[in-house]
Motif scaffolding. Structure first.
Motif, PDB file in Angstrom:
ATOM      1  N   ARG A 143      -3.810  -8.322   3.134  1.00  0.00           N
ATOM      2  CA  ARG A 143      -3.400  -9.225   2.056  1.00  0.00           C
ATOM      3  C   ARG A 143      -2.431 -10.302   2.482  1.00  0.00           C
ATOM      4  N   THR A 144      -1.797 -10.174   3.640  1.00  0.00           N
ATOM      5  CA  THR A 144      -0.773 -11.123   4.053  1.00  0.00           C
ATOM      6  C   THR A 144      -0.784 -11.305   5.567  1.00  0.00           C
ATOM      7  N   SER A 154       6.492  -6.866   4.976  1.00  0.00           N
ATOM      8  CA  SER A 154       5.953  -7.063   3.635  1.00  0.00           C
ATOM      9  C   SER A 154       5.587  -5.706   3.035  1.00  0.00           C
ATOM     10  N   ALA A 160       3.888  -3.778  -0.655  1.00  0.00           N
ATOM     11  CA  ALA A 160       3.234  -3.923  -1.951  1.00  0.00           C
ATOM     12  C   ALA A 160       4.243  -3.602  -3.047  1.00  0.00           C
ATOM     13  N   LYS A 166      -6.147  -9.390  12.955  1.00  0.00           N
ATOM     14  CA  LYS A 166      -5.560 -10.401  12.087  1.00  0.00           C
ATOM     15  C   LYS A 166      -4.830 -11.451  12.930  1.00  0.00           C
TER      16      LYS A 166
END
Length: 80
Positions: free
Chosen positions: A3-4, A12, A14, A69
């Motif tokens: 997600r990031t 980070s 959630a 990623k």
């Protein structure tokens, strides 16, 4: 994991409701085969030796996803 651009759980996190819900679902999913309900619906509990392997596989997935990623960001200059 996806997600990031940041490193999950370190840079980070959630939202708290998402984390709590995730852990509750995981706990229920693990507990059901050990309960009478699991027996009633035909589930068989996994051996306890399975769970360290599961943790290792999940950790390896996180590492590989983070590496891919980074590769994607370096290749295309942005994250989705």
């Amino acid at each position: 994991m996806l997600r990031t651009r940041k490193i999950p759980f370190i840079q980070s996190r959630a939202a708290l409701p998402v984390l709590v819900t995730t852990f509750i679902v995981m706990a229920v999913g693990v507990a059901i085969p050990f309960s009478p309900l699991g027996h009633w619906i035909g589930l068989v509990p996994l051996p306890l030796a399975y769970f360290p392997w599961l943790a290792g596989i999940l950790f390896a997935y996180c590492v590989v996803a983070q590496l891919m990623k980074r590769f994607y960001i370096r290749r295309f200059g942005q994250w989705f």
